[in-house]
Design a protein around this motif. Structure first.
Motif, PDB file in Angstrom:
ATOM      1  N   VAL A 284       0.865  -1.180   0.000  1.00  0.00           N
ATOM      2  CA  VAL A 284       0.000   0.000   0.000  1.00  0.00           C
ATOM      3  C   VAL A 284       0.901   1.228   0.000  1.00  0.00           C
ATOM      4  O   VAL A 284       1.824   1.333   0.812  1.00  0.00           O
ATOM      5  CB  VAL A 284      -0.934   0.032   1.226  1.00  0.00           C
ATOM      6  CG1 VAL A 284      -1.736   1.327   1.266  1.00  0.00           C
ATOM      7  CG2 VAL A 284      -1.871  -1.180   1.219  1.00  0.00           C
ATOM      8  N   VAL A 285       0.639   2.158  -0.911  1.00  0.00           N
ATOM      9  CA  VAL A 285       1.405   3.397  -1.010  1.00  0.00           C
ATOM     10  C   VAL A 285       0.455   4.553  -0.734  1.00  0.00           C
ATOM     11  O   VAL A 285      -0.590   4.674  -1.380  1.00  0.00           O
ATOM     12  CB  VAL A 285       2.045   3.558  -2.398  1.00  0.00           C
ATOM     13  CG1 VAL A 285       2.929   4.813  -2.443  1.00  0.00           C
ATOM     14  CG2 VAL A 285       2.857   2.320  -2.773  1.00  0.00           C
ATOM     15  N   THR A 286       0.834   5.407   0.216  1.00  0.00           N
ATOM     16  CA  THR A 286      -0.047   6.503   0.602  1.00  0.00           C
ATOM     17  C   THR A 286       0.767   7.757   0.871  1.00  0.00           C
ATOM     18  O   THR A 286       1.993   7.775   0.727  1.00  0.00           O
ATOM     19  CB  THR A 286      -0.894   6.098   1.823  1.00  0.00           C
ATOM     20  OG1 THR A 286      -1.898   7.101   2.063  1.00  0.00           O
ATOM     21  CG2 THR A 286      -0.049   5.957   3.075  1.00  0.00           C
ATOM     22  N   SER A 287       0.071   8.810   1.266  1.00  0.00           N
ATOM     23  CA  SER A 287       0.720  10.086   1.552  1.00  0.00           C
ATOM     24  C   SER A 287       0.224  10.601   2.895  1.00  0.00           C
ATOM     25  O   SER A 287      -0.658  10.010   3.524  1.00  0.00           O
ATOM     26  CB  SER A 287       0.392  11.102   0.456  1.00  0.00           C
ATOM     27  OG  SER A 287      -0.941  11.578   0.600  1.00  0.00           O
ATOM     28  N   SER A 288       0.778  11.733   3.295  1.00  0.00           N
ATOM     29  CA  SER A 288       0.275  12.413   4.488  1.00  0.00           C
ATOM     30  C   SER A 288      -0.601  13.591   4.091  1.00  0.00           C
ATOM     31  O   SER A 288      -0.731  14.554   4.838  1.00  0.00           O
ATOM     32  CB  SER A 288       1.442  12.878   5.368  1.00  0.00           C
ATOM     33  OG  SER A 288       0.973  13.392   6.604  1.00  0.00           O
ATOM     34  N   ALA A 289      -1.173  13.504   2.882  1.00  0.00           N
ATOM     35  CA  ALA A 289      -2.133  14.486   2.352  1.00  0.00           C
ATOM     36  C   ALA A 289      -1.483  15.771   1.876  1.00  0.00           C
ATOM     37  O   ALA A 289      -2.176  16.701   1.496  1.00  0.00           O
ATOM     38  CB  ALA A 289      -3.238  14.800   3.362  1.00  0.00           C
ATOM     39  N   THR A 316       3.419  -4.374   3.456  1.00  0.00           N
ATOM     40  CA  THR A 316       4.279  -3.193   3.497  1.00  0.00           C
ATOM     41  C   THR A 316       3.459  -1.942   3.215  1.00  0.00           C
ATOM     42  O   THR A 316       2.748  -1.873   2.207  1.00  0.00           O
ATOM     43  CB  THR A 316       5.408  -3.308   2.460  1.00  0.00           C
ATOM     44  OG1 THR A 316       6.202  -4.460   2.756  1.00  0.00           O
ATOM     45  CG2 THR A 316       6.305  -2.070   2.495  1.00  0.00           C
ATOM     46  N   LEU A 317       3.549  -0.977   4.115  1.00  0.00           N
ATOM     47  CA  LEU A 317       2.895   0.317   3.952  1.00  0.00           C
ATOM     48  C   LEU A 317       3.980   1.353   3.683  1.00  0.00           C
ATOM     49  O   LEU A 317       4.857   1.584   4.523  1.00  0.00           O
ATOM     50  CB  LEU A 317       2.105   0.686   5.205  1.00  0.00           C
ATOM     51  CG  LEU A 317       1.456   2.074   5.239  1.00  0.00           C
ATOM     52  CD1 LEU A 317       0.385   2.184   4.169  1.00  0.00           C
ATOM     53  CD2 LEU A 317       0.873   2.378   6.609  1.00  0.00           C
ATOM     54  N   ILE A 318       3.933   1.958   2.508  1.00  0.00           N
ATOM     55  CA  ILE A 318       4.906   2.982   2.118  1.00  0.00           C
ATOM     56  C   ILE A 318       4.203   4.327   2.163  1.00  0.00           C
ATOM     57  O   ILE A 318       3.170   4.528   1.518  1.00  0.00           O
ATOM     58  CB  ILE A 318       5.441   2.702   0.706  1.00  0.00           C
ATOM     59  CG1 ILE A 318       6.103   1.318   0.644  1.00  0.00           C
ATOM     60  CG2 ILE A 318       6.433   3.786   0.286  1.00  0.00           C
ATOM     61  CD1 ILE A 318       6.431   0.861  -0.776  1.00  0.00           C
ATOM     62  N   ILE A 319       4.746   5.260   2.940  1.00  0.00           N
ATOM     63  CA  ILE A 319       4.119   6.575   3.077  1.00  0.00           C
ATOM     64  C   ILE A 319       5.120   7.664   2.731  1.00  0.00           C
ATOM     65  O   ILE A 319       6.284   7.600   3.120  1.00  0.00           O
ATOM     66  CB  ILE A 319       3.545   6.783   4.500  1.00  0.00           C
ATOM     67  CG1 ILE A 319       2.815   8.136   4.588  1.00  0.00           C
ATOM     68  CG2 ILE A 319       4.614   6.644   5.577  1.00  0.00           C
ATOM     69  CD1 ILE A 319       1.951   8.288   5.829  1.00  0.00           C
ATOM     70  N   ALA A 320       4.661   8.659   1.974  1.00  0.00           N
ATOM     71  CA  ALA A 320       5.483   9.804   1.598  1.00  0.00           C
ATOM     72  C   ALA A 320       4.991  11.038   2.340  1.00  0.00           C
ATOM     73  O   ALA A 320       3.798  11.353   2.309  1.00  0.00           O
ATOM     74  CB  ALA A 320       5.412  10.033   0.093  1.00  0.00           C
ATOM     75  N   SER A 321       5.923  11.720   3.017  1.00  0.00           N
ATOM     76  CA  SER A 321       5.575  12.922   3.765  1.00  0.00           C
ATOM     77  C   SER A 321       6.770  13.859   3.749  1.00  0.00           C
ATOM     78  O   SER A 321       7.871  13.481   4.146  1.00  0.00           O
ATOM     79  CB  SER A 321       5.194  12.570   5.207  1.00  0.00           C
ATOM     80  OG  SER A 321       4.887  13.732   5.943  1.00  0.00           O
TER      81      SER A 321
END
Length: 433
Positions: A284-289, A316-321
């Protein structure tokens, strides 16, 4: 070989993420919400035809003072659109400009000052004509003690500038909130302008570990129920609630009695925000909005929690912030250091023994949820090496490579992308996609 590129919210723009050709991509986002043909007219209509209340001019008639709450810089509320019309209505009804206060509902966040305050308010006329001040939850003398809530005994103290105003209005953004169900309305009052003991009780483990204290849920949610009791203890309070689309444009606005008007806004956005997804994913690939929510690592934790329903256990959770402002408060940093030193289990044990949470350690407690679920990877440009260490998660410098590596590691080419991060709540097992 490269496949398609997905753009996710990052800072004031978007981060392109290239996915391998073999990837089976599911992009989860809100449906397009109808644009308002005239935002000013929509606000005027809400003020003139409130939910469960009289029009604003009628509410202001005969009042000697007013206090308007606004969210702090972490929320992209379009204050520039509605503050002046609200203030002009109050003045037209007889409240002097010098008796109107705009109070920034900081909770226990830092104050917003200078250029940041000007950006937050968004209207030079408001800054010039009325008093605009910050809430300071740690200053006990600035609050009025209201006793305790009847159900759970939460100590309640509220900023006296709000309590002593003849007309009290909260304004805010209605979006999913990973503990209180939905932001806006009653949440702008408490914790927004509550004293530190109220806030620290809300964020103690007995609330935070409750399985009903989750995003998009108000039924049986202990935080929501306490917030309702607090606004009832205060008395007459009104609220203006906004809903934004993915472009950050105002698409819906309600005004009126604080509880009824908030629920009306929740009903409008609920179906567009909680997105049914028919499966779970190992990547899962997400952002911090993006800005302003991804200014700090503290706020980034929200983006880790929201997609957990569709993350396969062990996935695996990939987050971009971006974390353009860095880590967060000194108290949050100290809590993260304890997490890294003690480990998740021992850290949680220290929290369960407390009736009052230490300031900002609740965000570290929330980070335990994604850590229990799977492997967390963080892509950021705003943290130094020591700050990356105390995140307690793996930091990465190549998000494209991380996606490809996760696909290979799990032997599963399916990847879910959530470009808008915590503003969208994907739900497994409801419908299909």
């Amino acid at each position: 070989m490269p496949g398609k590129t997905i753009h996710i919210a990052f800072g004031r723009g978007h981060l392109p993420v290239a996915v391998p050709e073999q990837a089976q991509v599911t992009v989860i986002r809100k449906p397009a919400l109808p644009k308002l043909p005239d935002q000013a007219a929509a606000i005027r209509g809400a003020l003139d035809a409130p939910v469960g209340a009289r029009p604003l001019r009628a509410l202001a008639a005969g009042k000697g003072s007013a206090c308007i709450l606004v969210c702090d810089i972490t929320r992209p509320v379009p204050n520039r659109l509605f503050l002046r019309p609200m203030i002009e209505d109050m003045v037209a009804s007889g409240i002097p400009l010098d008796r109107i206060t705009v109070l920034v509902a900081t909770g226990l966040h830092r104050p917003n000052e200078g250029e940041e305050l000007a950006e937050l308010i968004g209207d030079p006329w408001v800054l010039a004509e009325v008093k605009v001040v910050n809430h300071f939850a740690r200053n006990d003398e600035d609050h009025i003690d209201l006793g305790t809530t009847p159900t759970r005994g939460t100590p309640v103290s509220i900023d006296r500038r709000f309590m002593e105003a003849d007309l009290r209005i909260a304004t805010g953004l209605v979006e999913p909130h990973f503990m209180a169900g939905w932001s806006g309305g009653r949440k702008v009052v408490a914790p927004g302008v509550a004293g530190h003991k109220t806030i620290r009780t809300f964020h103690s483990a007995r609330f935070m570990e409750d399985p009903l204290a989750v995003q998009c849920n108000l039924v049986g949610n202990p935080l929501h129920e306490e917030q309702l009791q607090i606004v009832r203890m205060i008395g007459e309070v009104y609220a203006l609630n906004t809903v934004l689309d993915e472009d950050r444009d105002l698409v819906h606005v309600t005004f009126g009695e604080i509880i009824e008007s908030h629920l009306a806004a929740v009903e409008y956005i609920r179906g567009a925000t909680a997105i049914p997804v028919g499966r779970r994913f190992k990547t899962v690939v997400t952002s911090s909005a993006g800005y302003p929510l991804d200014k700090t690592y503290y706020q980034t934790v929200k983006g880790m929690v929201t997609p957990l329903d569709i993350l396969e256990p062990g996935g695996t959770l990939i987050i971009a912030s971006q974390c353009s402002e860095g880590f967060g408060s000194a108290e949050f940093r100290e809590a993260q250091e304890r997490l890294v030193t003690l480990g998740p289990d021992r850290f949680l044990a220290t929290l369960l023994a407390k009736s009052l949470a230490e300031i900002d350690e609740w965000q570290t407690e929330m980070q335990l949820k994604p850590m229990r679920r799977g492997h967390i990877q963080l892509y950021t440009t705003g943290l130094d090496d020591e700050e990356k260490r105390i995140t307690g998660v793996e930091t990465i410098t190549d998000i494209d490579g991380a996606v490809a590596a996760s696909i290979a590691r799990h032997g599963d080419s399916a990847v879910a992308f959530i470009p808008e991060g915590p503003y969208v709540v994907p739900l497994h097992g409801v419908g299909g996609a």
